[in-house]
Design an enzyme around this catalytic site. Structure first.
Site, PDB file in Angstrom:
ATOM      1  N   ASP A  10       0.864  -1.182   0.000  1.00  0.00           N
ATOM      2  CA  ASP A  10       0.000   0.000   0.000  1.00  0.00           C
ATOM      3  C   ASP A  10       0.902   1.233   0.000  1.00  0.00           C
ATOM      4  O   ASP A  10       2.132   1.125  -0.142  1.00  0.00           O
ATOM      5  CB  ASP A  10      -1.002  -0.035   1.174  1.00  0.00           C
ATOM      6  CG  ASP A  10      -0.355   0.206   2.537  1.00  0.00           C
ATOM      7  OD1 ASP A  10       0.894   0.302   2.606  1.00  0.00           O
ATOM      8  OD2 ASP A  10      -1.102   0.294   3.535  1.00  0.00           O
ATOM      9  N   CYS A  67       2.832  -3.561   4.017  1.00  0.00           N
ATOM     10  CA  CYS A  67       2.028  -2.366   4.295  1.00  0.00           C
ATOM     11  C   CYS A  67       2.704  -1.671   5.479  1.00  0.00           C
ATOM     12  O   CYS A  67       3.902  -1.890   5.701  1.00  0.00           O
ATOM     13  CB  CYS A  67       0.548  -2.707   4.542  1.00  0.00           C
ATOM     14  SG  CYS A  67       0.202  -3.718   5.989  1.00  0.00           S
ATOM     15  N   THR A  69       2.294  -2.071   8.755  1.00  0.00           N
ATOM     16  CA  THR A  69       2.664  -3.055   9.783  1.00  0.00           C
ATOM     17  C   THR A  69       2.854  -4.464   9.235  1.00  0.00           C
ATOM     18  O   THR A  69       3.395  -5.323   9.935  1.00  0.00           O
ATOM     19  CB  THR A  69       1.534  -3.146  10.835  1.00  0.00           C
ATOM     20  OG1 THR A  69       0.320  -3.473  10.130  1.00  0.00           O
ATOM     21  CG2 THR A  69       1.345  -1.840  11.587  1.00  0.00           C
ATOM     22  N   HIS A 100       8.048 -24.829   9.249  1.00  0.00           N
ATOM     23  CA  HIS A 100       6.955 -25.511   9.946  1.00  0.00           C
ATOM     24  C   HIS A 100       5.581 -25.216   9.360  1.00  0.00           C
ATOM     25  O   HIS A 100       4.684 -26.055   9.442  1.00  0.00           O
ATOM     26  CB  HIS A 100       6.933 -25.105  11.429  1.00  0.00           C
ATOM     27  CG  HIS A 100       8.049 -25.740  12.232  1.00  0.00           C
ATOM     28  ND1 HIS A 100       8.084 -25.704  13.603  1.00  0.00           N
ATOM     29  CD2 HIS A 100       9.151 -26.427  11.835  1.00  0.00           C
ATOM     30  CE1 HIS A 100       9.177 -26.344  14.028  1.00  0.00           C
ATOM     31  NE2 HIS A 100       9.840 -26.775  12.971  1.00  0.00           N
ATOM     32  N   ARG A 134       5.570 -34.267  10.213  1.00  0.00           N
ATOM     33  CA  ARG A 134       4.505 -33.949  11.177  1.00  0.00           C
ATOM     34  C   ARG A 134       3.940 -32.546  10.922  1.00  0.00           C
ATOM     35  O   ARG A 134       2.774 -32.272  11.230  1.00  0.00           O
ATOM     36  CB  ARG A 134       5.010 -34.084  12.618  1.00  0.00           C
ATOM     37  CG  ARG A 134       6.039 -33.058  13.041  1.00  0.00           C
ATOM     38  CD  ARG A 134       6.534 -33.360  14.461  1.00  0.00           C
ATOM     39  NE  ARG A 134       7.222 -32.234  15.074  1.00  0.00           N
ATOM     40  CZ  ARG A 134       8.500 -31.890  14.816  1.00  0.00           C
ATOM     41  NH1 ARG A 134       9.211 -32.582  13.933  1.00  0.00           N
ATOM     42  NH2 ARG A 134       9.066 -30.862  15.441  1.00  0.00           N
ATOM     43  N   HIS A 135       4.748 -31.692  10.331  1.00  0.00           N
ATOM     44  CA  HIS A 135       4.262 -30.337  10.042  1.00  0.00           C
ATOM     45  C   HIS A 135       3.263 -30.342   8.889  1.00  0.00           C
ATOM     46  O   HIS A 135       2.351 -29.519   8.843  1.00  0.00           O
ATOM     47  CB  HIS A 135       5.431 -29.404   9.744  1.00  0.00           C
ATOM     48  CG  HIS A 135       6.397 -29.326  10.891  1.00  0.00           C
ATOM     49  ND1 HIS A 135       6.033 -28.801  12.109  1.00  0.00           N
ATOM     50  CD2 HIS A 135       7.669 -29.760  11.015  1.00  0.00           C
ATOM     51  CE1 HIS A 135       7.064 -28.896  12.942  1.00  0.00           C
ATOM     52  NE2 HIS A 135       8.069 -29.478  12.300  1.00  0.00           N
TER      53      HIS A 135
HETATM   54  C1  RB5 Z   1      -2.050   2.585   6.569  1.00  0.00           C
HETATM   55  O1  RB5 Z   1      -2.065   3.764   7.301  1.00  0.00           O
HETATM   56  C2  RB5 Z   1      -1.891   1.397   7.492  1.00  0.00           C
HETATM   57  O2  RB5 Z   1      -3.050   1.205   8.223  1.00  0.00           O
HETATM   58  C3  RB5 Z   1      -1.546   0.154   6.714  1.00  0.00           C
HETATM   59  O3  RB5 Z   1      -0.387   0.360   5.984  1.00  0.00           O
HETATM   60  C4  RB5 Z   1      -1.308  -1.104   7.524  1.00  0.00           C
HETATM   61  O4  RB5 Z   1      -0.400  -0.885   8.544  1.00  0.00           O
HETATM   62  C5  RB5 Z   1      -2.512  -1.802   7.973  1.00  0.00           C
HETATM   63  O5  RB5 Z   1      -2.468  -2.887   8.572  1.00  0.00           O
END
Ligand code: RB5
Length: 162
Positions: A10, A67, A69, A100, A134-135
């Site tokens: 994104d 993105c 996070t 795994h 096993r995995h």
């Molecule tokens: C965008 O601001 C942010 O929410 C997106 O990049 C991401 O971290 C969402 O999970």
């Protein structure tokens, strides 16, 4: 050994996506970019879905999603049948997600990891093979949940028609 990768992002991950894409191309991978190339706000579910569809259909061997996070885009990808997308912020979980969990998509956050760490994560993920054994049984159990949901959906559908 994977050769064709799809990458999605994104707006929050535009710069890191470009760096990682160049890095992977430099290592000889074919990289299909389905993310945004604009800094304007762009919804991560769209890129996550586009990339996940390509992995699920076999058009790409595996995928990398970035993105802010890594969370939102991985959640979107994991809604596509056949996808096992793991958010990894360091190389150990990246390795284990392959070894795994047989992850076929990797996600991380541009607001969480810097470029050097992102490269280490990607390297570890791409270099590690699934252990199977096993995995495999446990991964099969995860994937069976998808089939159960499809059957339940089909059952409901039938109920409505009859
Ligand atoms: C965008 O601001 C942010 O929410 C997106 O990049 C991401 O971290 C969402 O999970």
């Amino acid at each position: 050994m994977w050769k064709k990768l799809v990458i999605g992002n994104d707006h929050a991950a535009l710069a890191l996506k470009n760096e990682i894409m160049d890095y992977l191309k430099g290592k000889g991978y074919e990289v299909i970019n389905v993310g945004t190339d604009s800094p304007e706000s762009f919804p991560y579910p769209i890129s996550g879905y586009r990339a996940a569809k390509m992995v699920a259909s076999g058009e790409a061997d595996a995928g990398i999603l970035i993105c802010g996070t890594g969370l939102g885009i991985s959640l979107a990808a994991n809604k596509v049948n056949g996808i096992r997308c793991c958010v990894c912020s360091e190389p150990y979980t990246a390795r284990m997600s392959r070894q795994h969990n047989n992850a076929n998509m990797l996600a991380f956050g541009a607001r969480v990891v810097g470029l050097d760490l992102a490269k280490m994560i990607v390297d570890e993920w791409l270099a590690t093979e699934f252990e199977g054994g096993r995995h495999q049984v446990r991964v099969d159990m995860i994937m069976e949940i998808e089939q159960k949901q499809s059957l339940e959906a089909a059952d409901k559908e039938t109920g409505r028609v009859n």
